[in-house]
Design an enzyme around this catalytic site. Sequence first.
Site, mmCIF file in Angstrom:
data_model
loop_
_atom_site.group_PDB
_atom_site.id
_atom_site.type_symbol
_atom_site.label_atom_id
_atom_site.label_comp_id
_atom_site.label_asym_id
_atom_site.label_seq_id
_atom_site.Cartn_x
_atom_site.Cartn_y
_atom_site.Cartn_z
ATOM 1 N N ASP A 93 -18.408 -1.164 -30.380
ATOM 2 C CA ASP A 93 -17.542 -0.451 -29.871
ATOM 3 C C ASP A 93 -16.113 -1.309 -29.840
ATOM 4 O OD1 ASP A 93 -15.743 1.079 -27.790
ATOM 5 O OD2 ASP A 93 -17.386 1.893 -27.381
ATOM 6 N N SER A 146 -12.694 5.915 -27.103
ATOM 7 C CA SER A 146 -14.277 6.170 -27.009
ATOM 8 C C SER A 146 -14.598 7.682 -27.083
ATOM 9 C CB SER A 146 -14.809 5.607 -26.089
ATOM 10 O OG SER A 146 -14.738 4.072 -26.200
ATOM 11 N N ASP A 236 -4.424 0.675 -21.718
ATOM 12 C CA ASP A 236 -4.184 1.366 -22.715
ATOM 13 C C ASP A 236 -2.522 1.133 -23.147
ATOM 14 O OD1 ASP A 236 -6.687 2.522 -22.726
ATOM 15 O OD2 ASP A 236 -5.666 4.268 -21.244
ATOM 16 N N ARG A 271 -5.993 0.809 -12.004
ATOM 17 C CA ARG A 271 -6.931 1.750 -12.541
ATOM 18 C C ARG A 271 -8.428 1.200 -12.674
ATOM 19 N NH1 ARG A 271 -6.685 2.714 -19.042
ATOM 20 N NH2 ARG A 271 -8.827 2.973 -18.684
ATOM 21 N N ARG A 278 -16.273 4.801 -13.842
ATOM 22 C CA ARG A 278 -16.863 5.670 -14.664
ATOM 23 C C ARG A 278 -18.288 5.465 -14.821
ATOM 24 N NH1 ARG A 278 -14.485 4.282 -20.591
ATOM 25 N NH2 ARG A 278 -15.480 1.729 -20.579
ATOM 26 N N ARG A 353 -8.726 13.194 -19.864
ATOM 27 C CA ARG A 353 -10.188 12.623 -20.315
ATOM 28 C C ARG A 353 -11.067 12.636 -19.107
ATOM 29 N NH1 ARG A 353 -11.618 7.384 -23.687
ATOM 30 N NH2 ARG A 353 -13.367 6.329 -22.480
ATOM 31 N N LYS A 429 -20.878 2.096 -21.299
ATOM 32 C CA LYS A 429 -20.708 2.935 -22.470
ATOM 33 C C LYS A 429 -21.564 3.961 -22.658
ATOM 34 C CE LYS A 429 -17.040 0.555 -24.107
ATOM 35 N NZ LYS A 429 -15.714 1.499 -24.184
ATOM 36 N N ASP A 497 -14.849 -4.154 -27.207
ATOM 37 C CA ASP A 497 -14.015 -2.995 -26.567
ATOM 38 C C ASP A 497 -13.701 -3.775 -24.832
ATOM 39 O OD1 ASP A 497 -12.311 -0.824 -26.428
ATOM 40 O OD2 ASP A 497 -13.740 -0.259 -24.800
ATOM 41 N N HIS A 501 -10.237 -5.316 -23.825
ATOM 42 C CA HIS A 501 -9.242 -4.682 -22.983
ATOM 43 C C HIS A 501 -8.843 -6.083 -21.690
ATOM 44 C CE1 HIS A 501 -9.165 -0.530 -23.835
ATOM 45 N NE2 HIS A 501 -10.540 -0.590 -23.998
ATOM 46 N N ASP A 538 -16.066 2.642 -33.074
ATOM 47 C CA ASP A 538 -15.529 3.989 -32.732
ATOM 48 C C ASP A 538 -13.982 3.960 -32.812
ATOM 49 O OD1 ASP A 538 -15.580 2.290 -30.603
ATOM 50 O OD2 ASP A 538 -15.656 3.694 -29.136
ATOM 51 N N HIS A 539 -13.443 2.743 -32.645
ATOM 52 C CA HIS A 539 -11.876 2.543 -32.790
ATOM 53 C C HIS A 539 -11.580 0.987 -32.586
ATOM 54 C CE1 HIS A 539 -12.340 1.475 -28.544
ATOM 55 N NE2 HIS A 539 -13.153 2.452 -28.349
ATOM 56 N N HIS A 568 -6.479 -0.637 -27.481
ATOM 57 C CA HIS A 568 -7.106 -0.158 -28.773
ATOM 58 C C HIS A 568 -5.780 -0.324 -29.555
ATOM 59 C CE1 HIS A 568 -10.116 2.661 -26.599
ATOM 60 N NE2 HIS A 568 -10.217 1.376 -26.211
HETATM 61 O O1 LIG Z 1 -11.128 3.913 -19.884
HETATM 62 C C1 LIG Z 1 -10.987 2.921 -20.646
HETATM 63 O O2 LIG Z 1 -11.639 1.896 -20.509
HETATM 64 C C2 LIG Z 1 -9.619 2.772 -21.991
HETATM 65 O O3 LIG Z 1 -8.596 3.347 -21.384
HETATM 66 C C3 LIG Z 1 -10.281 3.222 -22.913
HETATM 67 O O4 LIG Z 1 -11.409 2.459 -23.511
HETATM 68 P P1 LIG Z 1 -12.716 3.372 -24.342
HETATM 69 O O5 LIG Z 1 -12.008 4.664 -24.786
HETATM 70 O O6 LIG Z 1 -13.130 2.402 -25.005
HETATM 71 O O7 LIG Z 1 -13.421 3.882 -23.155
HETATM 72 MN MN LIG Z 2 -14.921 2.844 -27.479
HETATM 73 MN MN LIG Z 3 -11.802 0.591 -24.625
#
Ligand SMILES: O=C(O)[C@H](O)COP(=O)(O)O
Ligand SMILES: [Mn+2]
Ligand SMILES: [Mn+2]
Length: 626
Positions: A93, A146, A236, A271, A278, A353, A429, A497, A501, A538-539, A568
């Site tokens: 990731d 992601s 972001d 955030r 999540r 999202r 993830k 990833d 961040h 994925d990115h 990203h």
């Molecule tokens: O939610 C996050 O952590 C970032 O905004 C984006 O990261 P992710 O797309 O890799 O989850």
């Molecule tokens: Mn990702």
């Molecule tokens: Mn990310």
Amino acid sequence: MGKGMGGVLSRKKKEEPAAAAPAAGAASTPEQKAPAAAAAAGPAAPAPAQPATAAEAAKADAPGAKNMSFDYTLKPHATIPAPEGPLMVCILDGFGENEFKDAFNAVHVANTPTVDALRAVPKRFRTIKAHGTAVGLPSDADMGNSEVGHNALGSGQVVDQGARLVDIALETGKMFEGDGWKLISQAFPGNTVHFIGLLSDGGVHSRADQLVGCLRGAAARGAKRIRVHILTDGRDVPDGSSVKYVADLEAVLAQLGSEGCDAKIASGGGRMKVTMDRYEADWSMVKRGWDAHVLGKAPHTFTDAKTAIVTLRGPEDAPVSDQYVDPFVIVDEAGKPVGTIEDGDAVVLFNFRADRMVEISKAFEYAKFDTFDRERFPQGLRFVGMMQYDGDLKLPANYLVPPPEILHVSGEFLVKNGIATFAISETQKFGHVTFFWNGNRSGYLDAKQEQYLEIPSDKIEFNKAPDMKAREITEASKEAILSGKYKVIRVNFANPDMVGHTGDMAATVRACETVDACVKELIAAVDSVNGRWLVTSDHGNADDMVQRDKKGKPLMGEDGKPLPLTSHTLAPVPFFIGGKGLPDSVVLRGDVPDAGLANVAATTLNLLGYEAPAIYKPTMVENAAA
Ligand SMILES: O=C(O)[C@H](O)COP(=O)(O)O
Ligand SMILES: [Mn+2]
Ligand SMILES: [Mn+2]
């Protein structure tokens, strides 16, 4: 399975809608609820702008009986035989293949002998697109993420994603005609309309211009009192930019004020501290958000949001990141919160999202809810999401824009052809490699054919433990590979990833080195059972850790230190294939130069020895000897 595998944490299981009845909210009688609920009925709701091929496939399905008439039979591949061992699909990731190969590219700086060796194998390494229109985002200026990345990887198709669908709904005015809007507009004359979401232009979870479109739309249609609850970004978008986003929003709110709508920021927080948890990694974040947004309770109060953020970020030479700003509440001169959420108010979650909106949606939607003490649950709320975040849970029941409909994902082909799958990641993830991979479907596609394993993530800032759970994931994956039980083993390593961040270069280098070592072990395991493997991402993220000017020159702060890039990137991602069980003649084709993440699903099916469905983006492999 072995140690640690017993407690399979398919958290989705806990999210069965039956566990908690949706709050009646504003639609307190079945009659009142009917129109919006009907619109929320997933299959019946038309998904705008599906690509022609998927739309044609979708048309064949009767509403309410989605996919029933679709033929999922996989035919043996004409020239690629099935492997003896399993196929491993491994996602690193946030591991991009960036054109800037300098001291700020953690993928490049890291000591990665495994990946370096894979890059040197002719015809078995290439890069693929992972951003912009290749993954259904509005433009090629949009970095990948992601959600859209795993959607494309798992579904083999490019669909218009949330960011684009909201743009269209605002441009055409369709948003203001929908049932979700009708629901919130009941609060316009006599109640407050609250907007809660991520305040930035990241375009990953939300966009500030879309918020403004909604605010203006509400005021123009009679909303008398608006309150915005802001989540500061810095993840972001560059850290520190929250101050500017707040200033811009304040200007819009002031303008609405001059036009007769009482509009203010009411609460907020970073955030990663407030509201946007999540996959149930840390519900206390959501509780802090509830307290600030709904109850008007937070450790800090201020009379304006800019002062709140500047103060809470602290000293300029060692600020708290926008991501981690403490929760705060805006109060009037008498110390009273300016915008608690009260009975009969409307609440709009303006993120499109899903992953980081599911938990807060449950807190607002479910009458019966015991994950934390809400203290006060406002009655008769008119609660909507920008989108429906979970189509299986129908969460939330009401929303402003129908989400993308992603049909006929590769996982459905696998389970319907008896191909057993094991999918694994750590909490951060886990939903990416299951829910997003499966076209935003909760839980198992077929529990008899699949096993999903979640390794609980640490609850700390990931630069402090950049190995994260990569070792545990590797051990469990190896066990699955060697078990002989699965034909597909799908793995996501979060490190490049999640550590990327944080903006911490040294820790991100370590993250890349760790996953490189893990990939080596996984490949060895696959080789030992004559399997095949595919490694990709994925990115981008770890591949660029510095902000740059238009020419790509790294930008330095006033203190002479590089300005970290926490987001990203736009970079393509590497794509490698191999394995002892892969005939030498099976190589990457030279005639799909523009391939992107959506081309991976067809490739995966081919590597399993099957032809890919015609609705998928073309495969990237061929048997050159055939
Ligand atoms: O939610 C996050 O952590 C970032 O905004 C984006 O990261 P992710 O797309 O890799 O989850
Ligand atoms: Mn990702
Ligand atoms: Mn990310």
